[in-house]
Scaffold this motif. Structure first.
Motif, PDB file in Angstrom:
ATOM      1  N   LYS A  92     -23.911 -26.546  -8.674  1.00 38.17           N
ATOM      2  CA  LYS A  92     -23.403 -27.075  -7.402  1.00 38.17           C
ATOM      3  C   LYS A  92     -23.665 -26.039  -6.314  1.00 38.17           C
ATOM      4  N   GLY A  93     -24.353 -26.434  -5.259  1.00 35.76           N
ATOM      5  CA  GLY A  93     -24.635 -25.531  -4.158  1.00 35.76           C
ATOM      6  C   GLY A  93     -23.521 -25.526  -3.129  1.00 35.76           C
ATOM      7  N   LEU A  94     -23.175 -24.363  -2.645  1.00 32.85           N
ATOM      8  CA  LEU A  94     -22.138 -24.190  -1.636  1.00 32.85           C
ATOM      9  C   LEU A  94     -22.710 -23.358  -0.485  1.00 32.85           C
ATOM     10  N   ARG A  95     -22.790 -23.941   0.712  1.00 33.93           N
ATOM     11  CA  ARG A  95     -23.288 -23.211   1.877  1.00 33.93           C
ATOM     12  C   ARG A  95     -22.145 -22.409   2.496  1.00 33.93           C
ATOM     13  N   LEU A  96     -22.407 -21.118   2.747  1.00 36.39           N
ATOM     14  CA  LEU A  96     -21.395 -20.237   3.326  1.00 36.39           C
ATOM     15  C   LEU A  96     -21.844 -19.851   4.737  1.00 36.39           C
ATOM     16  N   HIS A  97     -21.112 -20.284   5.737  1.00 40.09           N
ATOM     17  CA  HIS A  97     -21.397 -19.943   7.133  1.00 40.09           C
ATOM     18  C   HIS A  97     -20.872 -18.554   7.454  1.00 40.09           C
ATOM     19  N   SER A  98     -21.720 -17.733   8.081  1.00 42.46           N
ATOM     20  CA  SER A  98     -21.293 -16.424   8.587  1.00 42.46           C
ATOM     21  C   SER A  98     -21.875 -16.205   9.971  1.00 42.46           C
ATOM     22  N   PHE A  99     -21.067 -15.667  10.871  1.00 45.60           N
ATOM     23  CA  PHE A  99     -21.542 -15.365  12.226  1.00 45.60           C
ATOM     24  C   PHE A  99     -22.254 -14.020  12.282  1.00 45.60           C
ATOM     25  N   TYR A 100     -22.194 -13.229  11.217  1.00 44.81           N
ATOM     26  CA  TYR A 100     -22.837 -11.921  11.213  1.00 44.81           C
ATOM     27  C   TYR A 100     -24.298 -12.025  10.808  1.00 44.81           C
ATOM     28  N   GLY A 101     -25.139 -11.246  11.475  1.00 47.08           N
ATOM     29  CA  GLY A 101     -26.554 -11.196  11.141  1.00 47.08           C
ATOM     30  C   GLY A 101     -26.787 -10.545   9.797  1.00 47.08           C
ATOM     31  N   ALA A 132     -21.255 -18.677 -14.494  1.00 50.01           N
ATOM     32  CA  ALA A 132     -22.389 -18.893 -15.394  1.00 50.01           C
ATOM     33  C   ALA A 132     -23.423 -19.828 -14.771  1.00 50.01           C
ATOM     34  N   GLY A 133     -23.601 -19.684 -13.448  1.00 49.65           N
ATOM     35  CA  GLY A 133     -24.604 -20.468 -12.748  1.00 49.65           C
ATOM     36  C   GLY A 133     -24.166 -21.838 -12.304  1.00 49.65           C
ATOM     37  N   ALA A 134     -22.928 -22.230 -12.601  1.00 50.16           N
ATOM     38  CA  ALA A 134     -22.468 -23.572 -12.226  1.00 50.16           C
ATOM     39  C   ALA A 134     -22.277 -23.705 -10.720  1.00 50.16           C
ATOM     40  N   LEU A 135     -21.949 -22.594 -10.038  1.00 43.22           N
ATOM     41  CA  LEU A 135     -21.796 -22.579  -8.581  1.00 43.22           C
ATOM     42  C   LEU A 135     -22.826 -21.632  -7.996  1.00 43.22           C
ATOM     43  N   GLN A 136     -23.554 -22.099  -6.995  1.00 41.58           N
ATOM     44  CA  GLN A 136     -24.559 -21.278  -6.318  1.00 41.58           C
ATOM     45  C   GLN A 136     -24.235 -21.239  -4.835  1.00 41.58           C
ATOM     46  N   VAL A 137     -23.794 -20.077  -4.358  1.00 38.43           N
ATOM     47  CA  VAL A 137     -23.432 -19.911  -2.954  1.00 38.43           C
ATOM     48  C   VAL A 137     -24.652 -19.420  -2.181  1.00 38.43           C
ATOM     49  N   GLN A 138     -25.024 -20.148  -1.138  1.00 34.48           N
ATOM     50  CA  GLN A 138     -26.117 -19.734  -0.259  1.00 34.48           C
ATOM     51  C   GLN A 138     -25.505 -19.289   1.074  1.00 34.48           C
ATOM     52  N   VAL A 139     -25.645 -18.007   1.391  1.00 36.56           N
ATOM     53  CA  VAL A 139     -25.043 -17.474   2.613  1.00 36.56           C
ATOM     54  C   VAL A 139     -25.972 -17.743   3.794  1.00 36.56           C
ATOM     55  N   ALA A 140     -25.467 -18.421   4.807  1.00 37.90           N
ATOM     56  CA  ALA A 140     -26.218 -18.700   6.032  1.00 37.90           C
ATOM     57  C   ALA A 140     -25.840 -17.639   7.061  1.00 37.90           C
ATOM     58  N   HIS A 141     -26.566 -16.510   7.032  1.00 40.47           N
ATOM     59  CA  HIS A 141     -26.270 -15.396   7.924  1.00 40.47           C
ATOM     60  C   HIS A 141     -26.655 -15.746   9.362  1.00 40.47           C
ATOM     61  N   GLY A 142     -26.010 -15.045  10.299  1.00 39.97           N
ATOM     62  CA  GLY A 142     -26.379 -15.197  11.701  1.00 39.97           C
ATOM     63  C   GLY A 142     -26.252 -16.614  12.214  1.00 39.97           C
ATOM     64  N   ASN A 143     -25.262 -17.353  11.690  1.00 35.74           N
ATOM     65  CA  ASN A 143     -25.031 -18.740  12.090  1.00 35.74           C
ATOM     66  C   ASN A 143     -26.295 -19.587  11.951  1.00 35.74           C
ATOM     67  N   ALA A 144     -26.935 -19.468  10.795  1.00 38.20           N
ATOM     68  CA  ALA A 144     -28.155 -20.245  10.554  1.00 38.20           C
ATOM     69  C   ALA A 144     -27.889 -21.744  10.503  1.00 38.20           C
ATOM     70  N   LEU A 145     -26.633 -22.142  10.313  1.00 46.90           N
ATOM     71  CA  LEU A 145     -26.294 -23.568  10.270  1.00 46.90           C
ATOM     72  C   LEU A 145     -26.039 -24.137  11.669  1.00 46.90           C
ATOM     73  N   GLY A 146     -26.024 -23.270  12.679  1.00 46.63           N
ATOM     74  CA  GLY A 146     -25.856 -23.753  14.047  1.00 46.63           C
ATOM     75  C   GLY A 146     -24.470 -24.284  14.351  1.00 46.63           C
ATOM     76  N   LEU A 147     -23.443 -23.632  13.837  1.00 46.90           N
ATOM     77  CA  LEU A 147     -22.069 -24.094  14.008  1.00 46.90           C
ATOM     78  C   LEU A 147     -21.325 -23.240  15.040  1.00 46.90           C
ATOM     79  N   ASP A 148     -20.371 -23.847  15.711  1.00 45.24           N
ATOM     80  CA  ASP A 148     -19.595 -23.170  16.750  1.00 45.24           C
ATOM     81  C   ASP A 148     -18.355 -22.553  16.108  1.00 45.24           C
TER      82      ASP A 148
END
Length: 317
Positions: free
Chosen positions: A3-12, A33-49
Protein backbone atom coordinates in the motif's frame (compact mmCIF):
# COMPACT_ATOMS: atom_id res chain seq x y z
CA UNK A 1 0.25 -5.98 -2.57
CA UNK A 2 2.06 -3.05 -0.95
CA UNK A 3 0.00 0.00 0.00
CA UNK A 4 1.49 3.33 -1.05
CA UNK A 5 1.25 6.32 1.28
CA UNK A 6 2.17 9.82 0.02
CA UNK A 7 3.78 12.02 2.68
CA UNK A 8 3.55 15.78 2.11
CA UNK A 9 6.43 17.90 3.40
CA UNK A 10 7.01 21.63 2.96
CA UNK A 11 10.77 21.18 3.42
CA UNK A 12 13.07 20.86 0.43
CA UNK A 13 15.01 17.65 -0.12
CA UNK A 14 18.26 19.34 0.97
CA UNK A 15 17.02 20.07 4.51
CA UNK A 16 17.88 17.95 7.58
CA UNK A 17 14.16 17.47 8.20
CA UNK A 18 13.86 15.84 4.77
CA UNK A 19 16.47 13.23 5.69
CA UNK A 20 14.59 12.47 8.89
CA UNK A 21 11.35 11.98 6.97
CA UNK A 22 13.16 9.73 4.49
CA UNK A 23 14.28 7.64 7.44
CA UNK A 24 10.69 7.45 8.68
CA UNK A 25 9.63 6.22 5.23
CA UNK A 26 12.39 3.60 5.08
CA UNK A 27 11.64 2.35 8.59
CA UNK A 28 7.94 2.06 7.80
CA UNK A 29 8.75 -0.16 4.84
CA UNK A 30 11.14 -2.27 6.89
CA UNK A 31 8.88 -2.66 9.92
CA UNK A 32 5.84 -3.51 7.79
CA UNK A 33 7.86 -6.07 5.77
CA UNK A 34 7.09 -4.04 2.66
CA UNK A 35 3.32 -3.91 3.17
CA UNK A 36 3.43 -0.09 3.52
CA UNK A 37 5.51 2.07 1.19
CA UNK A 38 5.79 5.74 2.15
CA UNK A 39 6.78 8.11 -0.66
CA UNK A 40 7.94 11.47 0.71
CA UNK A 41 6.92 14.44 -1.47
CA UNK A 42 9.63 16.93 -0.48
CA UNK A 43 9.37 20.63 -1.18
CA UNK A 44 5.57 20.46 -1.53
CA UNK A 45 5.82 18.33 -4.66
CA UNK A 46 2.09 17.60 -4.34
CA UNK A 47 1.23 21.29 -4.71
CA UNK A 48 -0.74 21.59 -1.47
CA UNK A 49 -1.37 24.71 0.62
CA UNK A 50 0.03 24.22 4.13
CA UNK A 51 -2.29 26.89 5.53
CA UNK A 52 -5.35 24.78 4.59
CA UNK A 53 -3.94 21.37 5.56
CA UNK A 54 -6.75 20.72 8.04
CA UNK A 55 -9.11 20.79 5.06
CA UNK A 56 -7.23 18.71 2.47
CA UNK A 57 -5.51 16.10 4.65
CA UNK A 58 -8.72 14.62 6.12
CA UNK A 59 -10.01 14.53 2.53
CA UNK A 60 -7.14 12.33 1.43
CA UNK A 61 -5.15 14.60 -0.89
CA UNK A 62 -2.15 13.06 0.86
CA UNK A 63 -2.09 10.06 3.14
CA UNK A 64 0.39 11.55 5.65
CA UNK A 65 1.65 15.10 6.14
CA UNK A 66 4.11 17.07 8.21
CA UNK A 67 2.04 19.96 9.57
CA UNK A 68 3.11 23.02 11.55
CA UNK A 69 1.18 25.59 13.54
CA UNK A 70 3.35 28.31 11.96
CA UNK A 71 1.41 27.69 8.73
CA UNK A 72 -1.91 26.56 10.16
CA UNK A 73 -2.36 29.52 12.51
CA UNK A 74 -3.48 31.88 9.76
CA UNK A 75 -6.80 30.01 9.62
CA UNK A 76 -6.91 28.49 13.12
CA UNK A 77 -7.35 31.15 15.84
CA UNK A 78 -6.53 28.67 18.62
CA UNK A 79 -3.08 28.05 17.11
CA UNK A 80 -2.52 31.73 16.36
CA UNK A 81 -2.95 32.49 20.08
CA UNK A 82 -1.13 29.39 21.30
CA UNK A 83 2.42 30.71 21.74
CA UNK A 84 3.40 34.29 20.89
CA UNK A 85 6.94 35.29 20.04
CA UNK A 86 9.41 36.11 22.86
CA UNK A 87 7.29 34.68 25.67
CA UNK A 88 9.88 32.04 26.63
CA UNK A 89 13.01 33.37 28.31
CA UNK A 90 15.03 30.17 27.95
CA UNK A 91 15.06 26.70 26.44
CA UNK A 92 14.14 25.31 29.84
CA UNK A 93 10.96 27.38 29.91
CA UNK A 94 10.15 26.27 26.37
CA UNK A 95 10.54 22.60 27.26
CA UNK A 96 8.27 23.09 30.26
CA UNK A 97 5.61 24.69 28.05
CA UNK A 98 5.71 22.03 25.35
CA UNK A 99 3.26 19.57 26.97
CA UNK A 100 0.56 22.26 26.98
CA UNK A 101 1.34 23.14 23.36
CA UNK A 102 1.24 19.49 22.34
CA UNK A 103 -2.09 18.99 24.08
CA UNK A 104 -3.63 21.97 22.28
CA UNK A 105 -2.25 20.88 18.90
CA UNK A 106 -3.58 17.36 19.44
CA UNK A 107 -7.05 18.71 20.23
CA UNK A 108 -7.06 20.84 17.08
CA UNK A 109 -5.83 17.99 14.87
CA UNK A 110 -8.24 15.42 16.24
CA UNK A 111 -11.18 17.82 15.91
CA UNK A 112 -10.26 18.11 12.22
CA UNK A 113 -10.43 14.34 11.78
CA UNK A 114 -6.72 13.54 11.97
CA UNK A 115 -4.68 10.91 13.76
CA UNK A 116 -1.29 12.01 15.08
CA UNK A 117 1.59 9.62 14.57
CA UNK A 118 4.04 11.93 16.34
CA UNK A 119 4.79 15.44 17.46
CA UNK A 120 8.36 16.49 16.72
CA UNK A 121 10.35 19.36 18.24
CA UNK A 122 10.75 22.34 15.90
CA UNK A 123 14.11 24.13 15.62
CA UNK A 124 14.93 26.84 18.14
CA UNK A 125 16.35 30.02 16.60
CA UNK A 126 18.47 32.62 18.37
CA UNK A 127 17.17 36.12 17.68
CA UNK A 128 19.52 39.09 17.71
CA UNK A 129 19.07 42.79 17.01
CA UNK A 130 20.96 43.73 13.85
CA UNK A 131 21.50 47.48 13.71
CA UNK A 132 22.68 49.90 11.02
CA UNK A 133 24.51 52.62 12.96
CA UNK A 134 26.24 51.43 16.09
CA UNK A 135 25.45 48.72 18.63
CA UNK A 136 21.97 48.32 20.09
CA UNK A 137 22.04 46.00 23.10
CA UNK A 138 19.50 47.41 25.56
CA UNK A 139 15.82 48.29 25.67
CA UNK A 140 16.84 51.89 26.35
CA UNK A 141 18.76 51.93 23.06
CA UNK A 142 15.85 50.26 21.24
CA UNK A 143 13.53 53.04 22.40
CA UNK A 144 15.57 55.53 20.38
CA UNK A 145 15.31 53.77 17.00
CA UNK A 146 12.88 52.25 14.49
CA UNK A 147 12.80 48.46 14.77
CA UNK A 148 11.50 45.97 12.23
CA UNK A 149 9.95 42.79 13.66
CA UNK A 150 9.00 39.57 11.88
CA UNK A 151 5.69 38.80 13.59
CA UNK A 152 2.67 41.10 14.04
CA UNK A 153 2.27 40.21 17.74
CA UNK A 154 5.74 41.61 18.41
CA UNK A 155 4.50 45.10 17.59
CA UNK A 156 2.40 45.03 20.77
CA UNK A 157 5.09 43.28 22.82
CA UNK A 158 7.78 45.84 21.98
CA UNK A 159 5.32 48.73 21.90
CA UNK A 160 4.33 48.07 25.50
CA UNK A 161 8.01 48.67 26.36
CA UNK A 162 8.13 51.95 24.48
CA UNK A 163 9.84 50.64 21.33
CA UNK A 164 8.72 51.79 17.86
CA UNK A 165 8.39 48.32 16.32
CA UNK A 166 6.72 47.59 12.98
CA UNK A 167 6.11 44.32 11.16
CA UNK A 168 6.98 44.01 7.49
CA UNK A 169 7.41 40.78 5.50
CA UNK A 170 10.86 39.29 5.06
CA UNK A 171 10.80 39.99 1.33
CA UNK A 172 10.78 43.75 2.03
CA UNK A 173 13.41 43.73 4.76
CA UNK A 174 16.65 44.27 2.83
CA UNK A 175 15.32 47.19 0.80
CA UNK A 176 13.78 48.78 3.91
CA UNK A 177 17.08 48.68 5.79
CA UNK A 178 19.05 49.85 2.76
CA UNK A 179 16.70 52.82 2.33
CA UNK A 180 16.83 53.71 6.03
CA UNK A 181 13.15 53.03 6.74
CA UNK A 182 14.31 51.06 9.79
CA UNK A 183 17.39 51.39 11.98
CA UNK A 184 17.45 47.76 13.05
CA UNK A 185 15.78 44.39 12.68
CA UNK A 186 15.50 41.25 14.75
CA UNK A 187 16.71 38.12 12.97
CA UNK A 188 18.56 34.82 13.50
CA UNK A 189 22.15 34.78 12.28
CA UNK A 190 21.75 31.30 10.83
CA UNK A 191 19.18 32.48 8.26
CA UNK A 192 21.24 35.33 6.86
CA UNK A 193 23.29 33.03 4.62
CA UNK A 194 20.32 32.01 2.46
CA UNK A 195 17.61 34.61 3.02
CA UNK A 196 18.58 38.24 3.77
CA UNK A 197 22.27 39.30 3.53
CA UNK A 198 22.15 41.51 6.60
CA UNK A 199 25.94 41.96 6.69
CA UNK A 200 25.57 44.35 3.77
CA UNK A 201 23.07 46.70 5.46
CA UNK A 202 23.85 46.33 9.18
CA UNK A 203 27.09 46.55 11.13
CA UNK A 204 26.34 45.42 14.69
CA UNK A 205 24.38 42.66 16.42
CA UNK A 206 23.43 41.55 19.94
CA UNK A 207 21.37 38.56 21.08
CA UNK A 208 17.93 39.23 22.59
CA UNK A 209 15.63 36.15 22.82
CA UNK A 210 15.07 32.54 21.70
CA UNK A 211 12.51 31.99 18.97
CA UNK A 212 10.70 28.87 20.13
CA UNK A 213 7.82 27.44 18.14
CA UNK A 214 5.00 24.95 18.30
CA UNK A 215 5.75 21.30 17.46
CA UNK A 216 5.59 19.66 14.06
CA UNK A 217 2.66 17.27 13.64
CA UNK A 218 3.09 14.05 11.67
CA UNK A 219 -0.53 13.29 10.90
CA UNK A 220 -2.84 11.24 8.71
CA UNK A 221 -6.60 10.99 8.22
CA UNK A 222 -8.19 9.21 11.17
CA UNK A 223 -10.40 7.20 8.81
CA UNK A 224 -7.36 5.91 6.95
CA UNK A 225 -5.66 5.04 10.22
CA UNK A 226 -8.66 3.00 11.34
CA UNK A 227 -8.67 1.10 8.04
CA UNK A 228 -5.06 -0.04 8.41
CA UNK A 229 -4.42 -3.49 9.85
CA UNK A 230 -2.82 -3.51 13.33
CA UNK A 231 0.64 -4.51 11.99
CA UNK A 232 0.59 -1.50 9.65
CA UNK A 233 -0.43 0.82 12.47
CA UNK A 234 2.35 -0.56 14.66
CA UNK A 235 4.91 -0.08 11.88
CA UNK A 236 3.95 3.57 11.39
CA UNK A 237 4.02 4.32 15.11
CA UNK A 238 7.40 2.65 15.60
CA UNK A 239 8.88 4.40 12.56
CA UNK A 240 7.69 7.75 13.94
CA UNK A 241 9.19 6.89 17.33
CA UNK A 242 12.53 6.14 15.69
CA UNK A 243 12.48 9.49 13.83
CA UNK A 244 11.72 11.51 16.97
CA UNK A 245 15.28 11.66 18.42
CA UNK A 246 16.63 13.05 15.15
CA UNK A 247 14.17 15.93 15.22
CA UNK A 248 15.05 16.51 18.87
CA UNK A 249 18.78 16.74 18.12
CA UNK A 250 18.23 19.05 15.17
CA UNK A 251 15.92 21.36 17.12
CA UNK A 252 18.56 22.23 19.73
CA UNK A 253 21.72 22.06 17.62
CA UNK A 254 23.49 25.46 17.76
CA UNK A 255 26.18 24.67 15.20
CA UNK A 256 24.50 26.48 12.29
CA UNK A 257 23.90 29.57 14.43
CA UNK A 258 27.45 29.65 15.77
CA UNK A 259 28.95 29.10 12.34
CA UNK A 260 26.80 31.89 10.91
CA UNK A 261 27.92 34.30 13.62
CA UNK A 262 31.53 33.48 12.78
CA UNK A 263 30.91 34.05 9.08
CA UNK A 264 29.16 37.35 9.75
CA UNK A 265 32.05 38.50 11.91
CA UNK A 266 34.47 37.56 9.12
CA UNK A 267 32.35 39.70 6.77
CA UNK A 268 32.80 42.69 9.09
CA UNK A 269 29.74 42.56 11.34
CA UNK A 270 30.52 43.26 15.01
CA UNK A 271 28.99 41.04 17.69
CA UNK A 272 28.30 42.57 21.10
CA UNK A 273 27.33 41.30 24.51
CA UNK A 274 23.78 39.99 24.88
CA UNK A 275 20.92 42.14 26.11
CA UNK A 276 20.93 42.03 29.92
CA UNK A 277 18.93 39.37 31.76
CA UNK A 278 16.71 42.17 33.09
CA UNK A 279 15.89 43.38 29.57
CA UNK A 280 15.26 39.84 28.38
CA UNK A 281 12.90 39.26 31.30
CA UNK A 282 11.07 42.52 30.62
CA UNK A 283 10.52 41.46 27.00
CA UNK A 284 9.19 38.05 28.04
CA UNK A 285 6.86 39.64 30.59
CA UNK A 286 5.47 41.96 27.92
CA UNK A 287 5.03 39.00 25.56
CA UNK A 288 3.01 37.26 28.28
CA UNK A 289 0.69 40.28 28.33
CA UNK A 290 0.38 40.13 24.55
CA UNK A 291 -0.48 36.44 24.99
CA UNK A 292 -3.27 37.33 27.44
CA UNK A 293 -4.83 39.70 24.90
CA UNK A 294 -4.51 37.19 22.05
CA UNK A 295 -5.95 34.36 24.14
CA UNK A 296 -8.86 36.50 25.36
CA UNK A 297 -9.78 37.26 21.76
CA UNK A 298 -10.20 33.51 21.14
CA UNK A 299 -11.92 32.51 24.36
CA UNK A 300 -11.73 30.76 27.70
CA UNK A 301 -10.08 27.63 26.28
CA UNK A 302 -7.02 29.63 25.20
CA UNK A 303 -6.88 31.56 28.47
CA UNK A 304 -6.72 28.21 30.30
CA UNK A 305 -4.04 27.01 27.89
CA UNK A 306 -1.98 30.15 28.53
CA UNK A 307 -2.31 29.79 32.29
CA UNK A 308 -1.31 26.12 32.14
CA UNK A 309 1.75 26.84 30.00
CA UNK A 310 2.97 29.78 32.09
CA UNK A 311 2.47 27.80 35.29
CA UNK A 312 4.52 24.95 33.82
CA UNK A 313 7.23 27.53 33.00
CA UNK A 314 7.29 28.49 36.68
CA UNK A 315 5.74 31.90 36.03
CA UNK A 316 2.59 33.56 37.28
CA UNK A 317 -0.26 33.39 34.72
Amino acid sequence: MAKGLRLHSFYGAHRPEAALLDRFAAETGRLSAGALQVQVAHGNALGLDDATALDWLPGGQAEIALLWGVYLQGRIPALRAAYPMAVARSLDEHLRALPSLERLNREVAEAAGLHLLAMFHAPVLHISVFSRAGPVRSLDALRLIRLRVFSPDLEATFGRLGVDARFIPQGELYAALEAGRFDATIYPACHTAWSVPLWRVTGDAAYLFPEVLQPYLLAMPAALWRDLPPPGQAALEEAARLAWPGFLRHAYDRRDEDAARGNLAAAGLRWHADFSPEDQQALAASAAETWRDMAADVGERLLRHRADALTAMGRAP
